[in-house]
Design a protein around this motif. Structure first.
Motif, mmCIF file in Angstrom:
data_model
loop_
_atom_site.group_PDB
_atom_site.id
_atom_site.type_symbol
_atom_site.label_atom_id
_atom_site.label_comp_id
_atom_site.label_asym_id
_atom_site.label_seq_id
_atom_site.Cartn_x
_atom_site.Cartn_y
_atom_site.Cartn_z
ATOM 1 N N VAL A 172 0.846 -1.169 -0.045
ATOM 2 C CA VAL A 172 -0.056 0.072 0.199
ATOM 3 C C VAL A 172 0.796 1.360 0.041
ATOM 4 N N ASP A 173 0.972 2.022 -0.948
ATOM 5 C CA ASP A 173 1.479 3.288 -1.186
ATOM 6 C C ASP A 173 0.500 4.331 -1.843
ATOM 7 N N ASP A 174 1.197 5.656 -1.619
ATOM 8 C CA ASP A 174 0.296 6.777 -2.098
ATOM 9 C C ASP A 174 1.029 7.324 -3.293
ATOM 10 N N SER A 175 2.140 6.661 -3.946
ATOM 11 C CA SER A 175 2.696 7.165 -5.183
ATOM 12 C C SER A 175 2.251 6.213 -6.245
ATOM 13 N N PRO A 176 1.755 6.660 -7.232
ATOM 14 C CA PRO A 176 1.345 5.996 -8.535
ATOM 15 C C PRO A 176 2.811 4.941 -8.958
ATOM 16 N N ASP A 177 3.930 5.774 -8.923
ATOM 17 C CA ASP A 177 5.144 5.396 -9.642
ATOM 18 C C ASP A 177 5.741 4.007 -8.767
ATOM 19 N N ILE A 219 -2.052 -1.639 -3.821
ATOM 20 C CA ILE A 219 -3.161 -0.538 -3.643
ATOM 21 C C ILE A 219 -2.772 0.765 -3.672
ATOM 22 N N LEU A 220 -3.005 1.787 -4.565
ATOM 23 C CA LEU A 220 -2.775 2.955 -4.398
ATOM 24 C C LEU A 220 -3.386 3.579 -3.517
ATOM 25 N N PHE A 221 -3.253 4.328 -2.520
ATOM 26 C CA PHE A 221 -3.866 4.898 -1.364
ATOM 27 C C PHE A 221 -4.123 6.419 -1.779
ATOM 28 N N ARG A 222 -5.409 6.902 -1.875
ATOM 29 C CA ARG A 222 -6.039 8.037 -1.976
ATOM 30 C C ARG A 222 -6.550 8.777 -1.011
ATOM 31 N N ASN A 223 -7.427 8.057 -0.343
ATOM 32 C CA ASN A 223 -8.266 8.447 0.975
ATOM 33 C C ASN A 223 -8.730 7.085 1.632
ATOM 34 N N ARG A 224 -9.125 7.513 2.866
ATOM 35 C CA ARG A 224 -9.495 6.197 3.636
ATOM 36 C C ARG A 224 -10.587 5.595 3.261
ATOM 37 N N GLN A 225 -11.605 6.262 2.652
ATOM 38 C CA GLN A 225 -12.784 5.497 2.147
ATOM 39 C C GLN A 225 -12.406 4.618 0.982
ATOM 40 N N GLN A 226 -11.755 5.124 0.096
ATOM 41 C CA GLN A 226 -11.283 4.273 -1.056
ATOM 42 C C GLN A 226 -10.428 3.037 -0.899
ATOM 43 N N PHE A 227 -9.489 3.261 0.268
ATOM 44 C CA PHE A 227 -8.774 2.271 0.505
ATOM 45 C C PHE A 227 -9.058 1.089 1.271
ATOM 46 N N GLU A 228 -9.921 1.617 2.305
ATOM 47 C CA GLU A 228 -10.565 0.539 2.957
ATOM 48 C C GLU A 228 -11.381 -0.403 2.180
ATOM 49 N N LYS A 229 -12.228 0.164 1.042
ATOM 50 C CA LYS A 229 -12.918 -0.266 0.184
ATOM 51 C C LYS A 229 -12.243 -1.230 -0.840
ATOM 52 N N GLU A 230 -11.113 -0.934 -1.271
ATOM 53 C CA GLU A 230 -10.324 -1.637 -2.240
ATOM 54 C C GLU A 230 -9.516 -2.809 -1.589
ATOM 55 N N LEU A 231 -9.251 -2.540 -0.225
ATOM 56 C CA LEU A 231 -8.595 -3.522 0.696
ATOM 57 C C LEU A 231 -9.579 -4.552 1.126
ATOM 58 N N GLN A 232 -10.864 -4.204 1.387
ATOM 59 C CA GLN A 232 -11.631 -5.540 1.818
ATOM 60 C C GLN A 232 -12.092 -6.196 0.485
ATOM 61 N N GLU A 233 -12.260 -5.272 -0.598
ATOM 62 C CA GLU A 233 -12.641 -6.024 -2.124
ATOM 63 C C GLU A 233 -11.562 -7.061 -2.398
ATOM 64 N N LYS A 234 -10.263 -6.756 -2.336
ATOM 65 C CA LYS A 234 -9.371 -7.574 -2.621
ATOM 66 C C LYS A 234 -9.046 -8.735 -1.806
ATOM 67 N N LEU A 235 -9.022 -8.397 -0.619
ATOM 68 C CA LEU A 235 -8.928 -9.677 0.359
ATOM 69 C C LEU A 235 -10.022 -10.693 0.084
ATOM 70 N N GLN A 236 -11.155 -10.093 0.121
ATOM 71 C CA GLN A 236 -12.148 -10.908 0.020
ATOM 72 C C GLN A 236 -12.328 -11.624 -1.336
ATOM 73 N N ALA A 237 -12.009 -11.119 -2.416
ATOM 74 C CA ALA A 237 -12.003 -11.725 -3.671
ATOM 75 C C ALA A 237 -11.041 -12.794 -3.652
ATOM 76 N N VAL A 238 -9.896 -12.628 -2.978
ATOM 77 C CA VAL A 238 -8.889 -13.733 -3.165
ATOM 78 C C VAL A 238 -9.470 -14.926 -2.130
ATOM 79 N N GLN A 239 -10.198 -14.587 -1.049
ATOM 80 C CA GLN A 239 -10.641 -15.601 -0.467
ATOM 81 C C GLN A 239 -11.760 -16.657 -1.056
ATOM 82 N N GLN A 240 -12.605 -15.919 -1.839
ATOM 83 C CA GLN A 240 -13.680 -16.586 -2.477
ATOM 84 C C GLN A 240 -12.859 -17.380 -3.487
ATOM 85 N N ASP A 241 -11.839 -16.980 -4.280
ATOM 86 C CA ASP A 241 -11.039 -17.720 -5.172
ATOM 87 C C ASP A 241 -10.524 -18.784 -4.591
#
Length: 220
Positions: A171-176, A189-211
């Motif tokens: 997790v980093d805030d630099s696109p590069d 995950i590119l960190f932009r703000n709290r709401q976006q980050f929490e959403k992407e983190l949960q989606e990513k980890l849950q998607a892997v769990q389901q896979d």
């Protein structure tokens, strides 16, 4: 944020310090210095990012004095080093919700760490705020001798963790930095703000769990 299920695919989660775990003191402090001296904040930041590498300071190969001397030469800023550095360090303020998230992830079996392009300031900030204890590992370019401008840092960290790159989420805030981490095989995950980050983190980890849950053990 809801509790996150552990997965076999993602075993390590690494966090940048400034701009992710804490407010971005380097950028914000330099912006204050620039404005107070009638200079362009973006120009000063760009020159400072180059100077911290060119002086060797961020890689532990140069001193803080070398960094400030080079930056003053590049940009013409003035002031006592102790005053200038304080403008930066005081603006690194930890985000309590991030530490709570780190503790939550750790309690669920993930290994958690810091991967930061920092100088010896990171130890100074830990002495002030006591955050290292929340993490299983701390990787700092100042001690690694390589920074996130070099994709090799991600392979070096994966080797140290004894984890395949694809099992590491960064997790980093630099696109590069995100681009280079992906190129080295890490999830990111590119960190932009709290709401976006929490959403992407949960989606990513849950998607892997389901896979992992629905993938058959053997091919049919």
């Amino acid at each position: 944020m809801n509790s996150l299920p552990p997965t076999h695919k993602t075993s390590v989660i690494l966090f940048d310090y400034g701009g992710v775990l804490a407010d971005e003191g380097f950028r914000n402090g330099l912006a204050h210095i620039a404005r107070s001296q009638g200079r362009n904040p973006d120009t000063l930041l760009s020159n400072a990012m180059d100077a911290v590498y060119q002086s060797g300071y961020v890689l532990g190969k140069g001193s803080e004095a070398d960094f400030w001397k080079l930056l003053k030469k590049k940009c013409g800023i003035k002031g006592d080093i102790s005053v200038l550095r304080n403008e930066i360090l005081q603006r690194f303020q930890l985000r309590p919700w991030m530490l709570q998230l780190v503790d939550d992830l750790k309690s669920r079996g993930y290994r958690v760490g810091i991967l930061s392009d920092q100088t010896d300031w990171l130890e100074e900030l830990d002495a002030r705020d006591h955050f290292f204890s929340h993490f299983d590992a701390v990787f700092n370019s100042y001690h690694l001798g390589v920074g996130k401008r070099d994709p090799e840092v991600f392979r070096k960290v994966a080797q140290s963790l004894q984890a395949p790159p694809e099992q590491i989420l960064f997790v980093d805030d630099s696109p590069d930095n995100i681009r280079r981490a992906n190129a080295a095989g890490l999830q990111a995950i590119l960190f932009r703000n709290r709401q976006q980050f929490e959403k992407e983190l949960q989606e990513k980890l849950q998607a892997v769990q389901q896979d992992m849950q629905y993938r058959p053990d053997t091919p049919t």
